[in-house]
Design a protein around this motif. Structure first.
Motif, PDB file in Angstrom:
ATOM      1  N   LEU A  40      -7.521  14.614  -1.732  1.00 44.15           N
ATOM      2  CA  LEU A  40      -7.888  13.418  -2.484  1.00 44.15           C
ATOM      3  C   LEU A  40      -6.862  12.301  -2.365  1.00 44.15           C
ATOM      4  CD1 LEU A  40      -9.496  14.866  -5.722  1.00 44.15           C
ATOM      5  CD2 LEU A  40     -10.613  13.960  -3.688  1.00 44.15           C
ATOM      6  N   GLY A  41      -5.786  12.568  -1.646  1.00 41.18           N
ATOM      7  CA  GLY A  41      -4.872  11.486  -1.314  1.00 41.18           C
ATOM      8  C   GLY A  41      -3.742  11.228  -2.273  1.00 41.18           C
ATOM      9  N   GLU A  42      -3.309  12.217  -3.063  1.00 38.38           N
ATOM     10  CA  GLU A  42      -2.066  12.009  -3.789  1.00 38.38           C
ATOM     11  C   GLU A  42      -1.010  11.895  -2.710  1.00 38.38           C
ATOM     12  OE1 GLU A  42      -1.218  14.731  -6.950  1.00 38.38           O
ATOM     13  OE2 GLU A  42      -3.167  14.403  -7.846  1.00 38.38           O
ATOM     14  N   ILE A  43      -0.397  10.771  -2.621  1.00 33.99           N
ATOM     15  CA  ILE A  43       0.349  10.406  -1.429  1.00 33.99           C
ATOM     16  C   ILE A  43       1.729  11.047  -1.321  1.00 33.99           C
ATOM     17  CG2 ILE A  43      -0.812   8.194  -1.185  1.00 33.99           C
ATOM     18  CD1 ILE A  43       1.673   6.900  -2.412  1.00 33.99           C
ATOM     19  N   ASP A  44       2.136  11.248  -0.095  1.00 32.98           N
ATOM     20  CA  ASP A  44       3.497  11.627   0.239  1.00 32.98           C
ATOM     21  C   ASP A  44       4.359  10.422  -0.122  1.00 32.98           C
ATOM     22  OD1 ASP A  44       5.824  12.658   1.507  1.00 32.98           O
ATOM     23  OD2 ASP A  44       5.244  11.671   3.368  1.00 32.98           O
ATOM     24  N   THR A  45       5.380  10.591  -0.952  1.00 37.27           N
ATOM     25  CA  THR A  45       6.143   9.455  -1.466  1.00 37.27           C
ATOM     26  C   THR A  45       6.881   8.684  -0.381  1.00 37.27           C
ATOM     27  OG1 THR A  45       7.978  10.916  -2.033  1.00 37.27           O
ATOM     28  CG2 THR A  45       6.401  10.408  -3.778  1.00 37.27           C
ATOM     29  N   THR A  46       7.316   9.358   0.671  1.00 41.11           N
ATOM     30  CA  THR A  46       7.996   8.651   1.767  1.00 41.11           C
ATOM     31  C   THR A  46       7.015   7.699   2.440  1.00 41.11           C
ATOM     32  OG1 THR A  46       9.447  10.536   2.116  1.00 41.11           O
ATOM     33  CG2 THR A  46       9.280   8.950   3.920  1.00 41.11           C
ATOM     34  N   THR A  47       5.806   8.191   2.695  1.00 38.96           N
ATOM     35  CA  THR A  47       4.782   7.337   3.309  1.00 38.96           C
ATOM     36  C   THR A  47       4.414   6.195   2.370  1.00 38.96           C
ATOM     37  OG1 THR A  47       3.914   9.232   4.506  1.00 38.96           O
ATOM     38  CG2 THR A  47       2.475   7.309   4.328  1.00 38.96           C
ATOM     39  N   GLY A  48       4.265   6.497   1.091  1.00 46.23           N
ATOM     40  CA  GLY A  48       3.917   5.468   0.114  1.00 46.23           C
ATOM     41  C   GLY A  48       4.956   4.376   0.043  1.00 46.23           C
ATOM     42  N   THR A  49       6.233   4.755   0.053  1.00 42.85           N
ATOM     43  CA  THR A  49       7.318   3.783   0.024  1.00 42.85           C
ATOM     44  C   THR A  49       7.319   2.951   1.300  1.00 42.85           C
ATOM     45  OG1 THR A  49       8.631   5.258  -1.356  1.00 42.85           O
ATOM     46  CG2 THR A  49       9.817   3.509  -0.217  1.00 42.85           C
ATOM     47  N   SER A  50       7.088   3.589   2.440  1.00 37.26           N
ATOM     48  CA  SER A  50       7.041   2.872   3.714  1.00 37.26           C
ATOM     49  C   SER A  50       5.909   1.851   3.721  1.00 37.26           C
ATOM     50  CB  SER A  50       6.848   3.846   4.879  1.00 37.26           C
ATOM     51  OG  SER A  50       7.934   4.726   4.966  1.00 37.26           O
ATOM     52  N   LEU A  51       4.766   2.245   3.197  1.00 38.90           N
ATOM     53  CA  LEU A  51       3.627   1.327   3.182  1.00 38.90           C
ATOM     54  C   LEU A  51       3.864   0.139   2.262  1.00 38.90           C
ATOM     55  CD1 LEU A  51       0.651   3.840   3.206  1.00 38.90           C
ATOM     56  CD2 LEU A  51       1.429   2.377   5.077  1.00 38.90           C
ATOM     57  N   LYS A  52       4.577   0.352   1.172  1.00 36.28           N
ATOM     58  CA  LYS A  52       4.880  -0.765   0.265  1.00 36.28           C
ATOM     59  C   LYS A  52       5.804  -1.778   0.928  1.00 36.28           C
ATOM     60  CE  LYS A  52       4.190   1.609  -4.081  1.00 36.28           C
ATOM     61  NZ  LYS A  52       4.819   2.114  -5.311  1.00 36.28           N
ATOM     62  N   ALA A  53       6.580  -1.317   1.902  1.00 33.72           N
ATOM     63  CA  ALA A  53       7.525  -2.211   2.582  1.00 33.72           C
ATOM     64  C   ALA A  53       6.839  -3.087   3.635  1.00 33.72           C
ATOM     65  CB  ALA A  53       8.623  -1.389   3.248  1.00 33.72           C
ATOM     66  N   VAL A  54       5.595  -2.781   3.984  1.00 27.32           N
ATOM     67  CA  VAL A  54       4.884  -3.563   4.992  1.00 27.32           C
ATOM     68  C   VAL A  54       4.295  -4.805   4.318  1.00 27.32           C
ATOM     69  CG1 VAL A  54       2.912  -3.587   6.584  1.00 27.32           C
ATOM     70  CG2 VAL A  54       4.302  -1.505   6.334  1.00 27.32           C
TER      71      VAL A  54
END
Length: 119
Positions: free
Chosen positions: A97-111
């Protein structure tokens, strides 16, 4: 991003564990894992704690206590096993269901995302 929990199911035995956000499914999985551990620990302590009772009890009482002990051991084993199953199943739901990997989530916020793209 709130509390996090690590899971070793990252796809590769050599890969570091993924750090998932502490969403509802991941949180439920962690709770089931904690219940599994505490139930297993409680079950392991039950028989040694029971032993002194049978030492001073009469024969009839001792048999009744052993029946009671066996019943509780079976119940706790069933709870332990169910919690183990639930922990894995809830972890899979979190992944699907997409509870996100925090490293990926943080990386995406930086884009940077242009404002026009979000409309």
């Amino acid at each position: 991003m709130g509390q996090q929990t690590a899971h070793s199911h990252s796809g590769s035995p050599s890969a570091p564990p993924l750090q998932h956000s502490r969403g509802p499914w991941t949180s439920a999985s962690a709770t089931a894992a904690e219940l599994h551990t505490s139930t297993a620990n409680g079950r392991n302590v039950l028989r040694p704690v029971h032993a002194p009772l049978t030492a001073w009890a009469g024969l009839t009482t001792s048999a009744a206590l052993l029946t009671l002990l066996t019943s509780w051991e079976e119940r706790l084993a069933a709870i332990r096993d169910e919690c183990d199953h639930l922990s894995g199943a809830l972890r899979q739901v979190a992944t699907h269901l997409g509870e996100i990997d925090t490293t990926t989530g943080t990386s995406l916020k930086a884009v940077p995302v242009p404002i026009a793209a979000t409309r």
